[in-house]
Design a protein around this motif. Sequence first.
Motif, PDB file in Angstrom:
ATOM      1  N   VAL A 200      -1.659  14.985   8.820  1.00  0.00           N
ATOM      2  CA  VAL A 200      -3.304  14.760   9.016  1.00  0.00           C
ATOM      3  C   VAL A 200      -3.770  13.563   7.983  1.00  0.00           C
ATOM      4  N   GLU A 201      -3.585  14.257   6.488  1.00  0.00           N
ATOM      5  CA  GLU A 201      -4.127  12.182   5.768  1.00  0.00           C
ATOM      6  C   GLU A 201      -3.312  11.551   6.216  1.00  0.00           C
ATOM      7  N   GLU A 202      -1.721  11.186   6.182  1.00  0.00           N
ATOM      8  CA  GLU A 202      -1.220   9.897   6.618  1.00  0.00           C
ATOM      9  C   GLU A 202      -1.373   9.192   8.010  1.00  0.00           C
ATOM     10  N   ILE A 203      -2.230   9.837   8.569  1.00  0.00           N
ATOM     11  CA  ILE A 203      -2.527   9.329  10.041  1.00  0.00           C
ATOM     12  C   ILE A 203      -3.940   9.148   9.921  1.00  0.00           C
ATOM     13  N   ALA A 204      -4.698   9.464   9.018  1.00  0.00           N
ATOM     14  CA  ALA A 204      -6.128   9.341   8.509  1.00  0.00           C
ATOM     15  C   ALA A 204      -6.239   8.389   7.350  1.00  0.00           C
ATOM     16  N   ASP A 205      -5.421   7.872   7.253  1.00  0.00           N
ATOM     17  CA  ASP A 205      -5.486   6.954   5.544  1.00  0.00           C
ATOM     18  C   ASP A 205      -5.123   5.382   6.618  1.00  0.00           C
TER      19      ASP A 205
ATOM     20  N   PRO B  19     -13.591   2.514   4.395  1.00  0.00           N
ATOM     21  CA  PRO B  19     -13.379   3.069   5.290  1.00  0.00           C
ATOM     22  C   PRO B  19     -12.069   4.522   5.074  1.00  0.00           C
ATOM     23  N   LEU B  20     -10.750   4.127   3.759  1.00  0.00           N
ATOM     24  CA  LEU B  20     -10.764   4.762   3.780  1.00  0.00           C
ATOM     25  C   LEU B  20     -11.080   5.827   2.103  1.00  0.00           C
ATOM     26  N   TRP B  21     -12.446   5.203   1.457  1.00  0.00           N
ATOM     27  CA  TRP B  21     -13.026   5.853   0.918  1.00  0.00           C
ATOM     28  C   TRP B  21     -13.601   6.659   1.705  1.00  0.00           C
ATOM     29  N   PHE B  22     -14.246   7.184   2.785  1.00  0.00           N
ATOM     30  CA  PHE B  22     -15.076   7.637   3.514  1.00  0.00           C
ATOM     31  C   PHE B  22     -14.341   8.341   4.165  1.00  0.00           C
ATOM     32  N   SER B  23     -12.985   8.049   4.575  1.00  0.00           N
ATOM     33  CA  SER B  23     -11.975   8.873   5.301  1.00  0.00           C
ATOM     34  C   SER B  23     -11.679  10.031   3.897  1.00  0.00           C
ATOM     35  N   ARG B  24     -11.295   9.121   3.084  1.00  0.00           N
ATOM     36  CA  ARG B  24     -11.236  10.718   2.121  1.00  0.00           C
ATOM     37  C   ARG B  24     -11.934  11.192   1.294  1.00  0.00           C
ATOM     38  N   TYR B  25     -13.153  10.853   1.055  1.00  0.00           N
ATOM     39  CA  TYR B  25     -13.816  11.560  -0.521  1.00  0.00           C
ATOM     40  C   TYR B  25     -15.105  12.456   0.935  1.00  0.00           C
ATOM     41  N   ALA B  26     -15.231  11.178   1.665  1.00  0.00           N
ATOM     42  CA  ALA B  26     -16.748  12.206   2.887  1.00  0.00           C
ATOM     43  C   ALA B  26     -16.514  13.130   3.282  1.00  0.00           C
ATOM     44  N   LEU B  27     -15.156  12.450   4.110  1.00  0.00           N
ATOM     45  CA  LEU B  27     -14.684  13.269   5.588  1.00  0.00           C
ATOM     46  C   LEU B  27     -13.734  14.358   4.728  1.00  0.00           C
ATOM     47  N   HIS B  28     -13.171  14.554   3.520  1.00  0.00           N
ATOM     48  CA  HIS B  28     -12.235  15.500   3.330  1.00  0.00           C
ATOM     49  C   HIS B  28     -11.001  15.465   3.960  1.00  0.00           C
ATOM     50  N   LEU B  29     -10.883  13.821   4.411  1.00  0.00           N
ATOM     51  CA  LEU B  29      -9.275  14.105   5.375  1.00  0.00           C
ATOM     52  C   LEU B  29      -8.185  14.090   4.748  1.00  0.00           C
TER      53      LEU B  29
ATOM     54  N   LYS C  68      -3.743   8.406  -6.038  1.00  0.00           N
ATOM     55  CA  LYS C  68      -5.111   7.301  -6.271  1.00  0.00           C
ATOM     56  C   LYS C  68      -4.653   6.432  -4.468  1.00  0.00           C
ATOM     57  N   PRO C  69      -4.904   6.517  -4.179  1.00  0.00           N
ATOM     58  CA  PRO C  69      -4.864   5.937  -3.058  1.00  0.00           C
ATOM     59  C   PRO C  69      -5.711   5.119  -2.284  1.00  0.00           C
ATOM     60  N   VAL C  70      -7.209   4.620  -2.800  1.00  0.00           N
ATOM     61  CA  VAL C  70      -8.093   3.301  -3.003  1.00  0.00           C
ATOM     62  C   VAL C  70      -7.620   2.520  -3.270  1.00  0.00           C
ATOM     63  N   THR C  71      -7.043   3.337  -5.242  1.00  0.00           N
ATOM     64  CA  THR C  71      -6.776   2.118  -5.786  1.00  0.00           C
ATOM     65  C   THR C  71      -5.948   1.267  -5.274  1.00  0.00           C
ATOM     66  N   ALA C  72      -4.274   1.951  -4.773  1.00  0.00           N
ATOM     67  CA  ALA C  72      -3.278   1.663  -4.172  1.00  0.00           C
ATOM     68  C   ALA C  72      -3.855   0.180  -3.127  1.00  0.00           C
ATOM     69  N   LYS C  73      -5.211   0.532  -2.306  1.00  0.00           N
ATOM     70  CA  LYS C  73      -5.453   0.065  -1.214  1.00  0.00           C
ATOM     71  C   LYS C  73      -5.667  -1.422  -1.629  1.00  0.00           C
TER      72      LYS C  73
ATOM     73  N   PHE D 242       0.959  -1.326  -0.003  1.00  0.00           N
ATOM     74  CA  PHE D 242      -0.015   0.096  -0.088  1.00  0.00           C
ATOM     75  C   PHE D 242       1.209   1.498   0.023  1.00  0.00           C
ATOM     76  N   TYR D 243       1.130   0.946   0.856  1.00  0.00           N
ATOM     77  CA  TYR D 243       2.740   1.957   0.614  1.00  0.00           C
ATOM     78  C   TYR D 243       3.926   2.743   0.065  1.00  0.00           C
ATOM     79  N   LEU D 244       4.333   1.417  -0.719  1.00  0.00           N
ATOM     80  CA  LEU D 244       4.873   1.331  -1.710  1.00  0.00           C
ATOM     81  C   LEU D 244       4.334   1.986  -2.905  1.00  0.00           C
ATOM     82  N   LEU D 245       3.026   1.776  -3.660  1.00  0.00           N
ATOM     83  CA  LEU D 245       1.941   2.237  -4.055  1.00  0.00           C
ATOM     84  C   LEU D 245       1.651   3.491  -4.017  1.00  0.00           C
TER      85      LEU D 245
END
Length: 181
Positions: free
Chosen positions: A127-132, A108-118, A54-59, A43-46
């Motif tokens: 904050v982004e890294e902690i939320a991810d 949860p990652l999708w929700f964090s990124r795109y619903a909560l805009h973290l 595209k963090p959700v794709t990486a996940k 995940f983190y390498l990608l």
Amino acid sequence: MFVVDSVLTHLPRSYRKVAIKHRELLKFGLVGATTFLIDTTVFYLLKWTVLAPKPVTAKVIAVLVATIVSYVLNREWSFRARGGRERHHEAALYFLVSGIAVALYAAPLWFSRYALHLQMPHTSRLVEEIADFTSGQVIGLLLGMAFRWWAFRRWVFPDGDKHVRNKGKQATTRPKRVVSR
């Protein structure tokens, strides 16, 4: 198997009984810990390289890689005493259940990124890294793991002995014919 036996001998007797009783769950947990490391690394390498936007794709890719490793380890170690299905049927069920689990891992990652805009520019990089990490690697992992444990035991690796016992009971508990005289 030798690793498990050597660990069990070092446990106090009261814990050893519990560990033996829940041996399958402990093995599932060790496989999970191994694949967690694989998932996190991929995940983190990608995420930090080719799939940065595209963090959700990486996940999803990370979970898929970890799932393949998980199938082999669970099949050959955690649930090796279970089964009763043909290998191709078992693998198809495993990957179907795991496909559902991918959605649970990524939600949860999708929700964090795109619903909560973290994510940046709405928050800082920290904050982004902690939320991810929290949403993708902790909450998503717990949701997916709980679902997979339940579904694997229920559908993918059913208790083989149970099926044999049930077949034997059916054969011996058939209603007897009553012949009237």
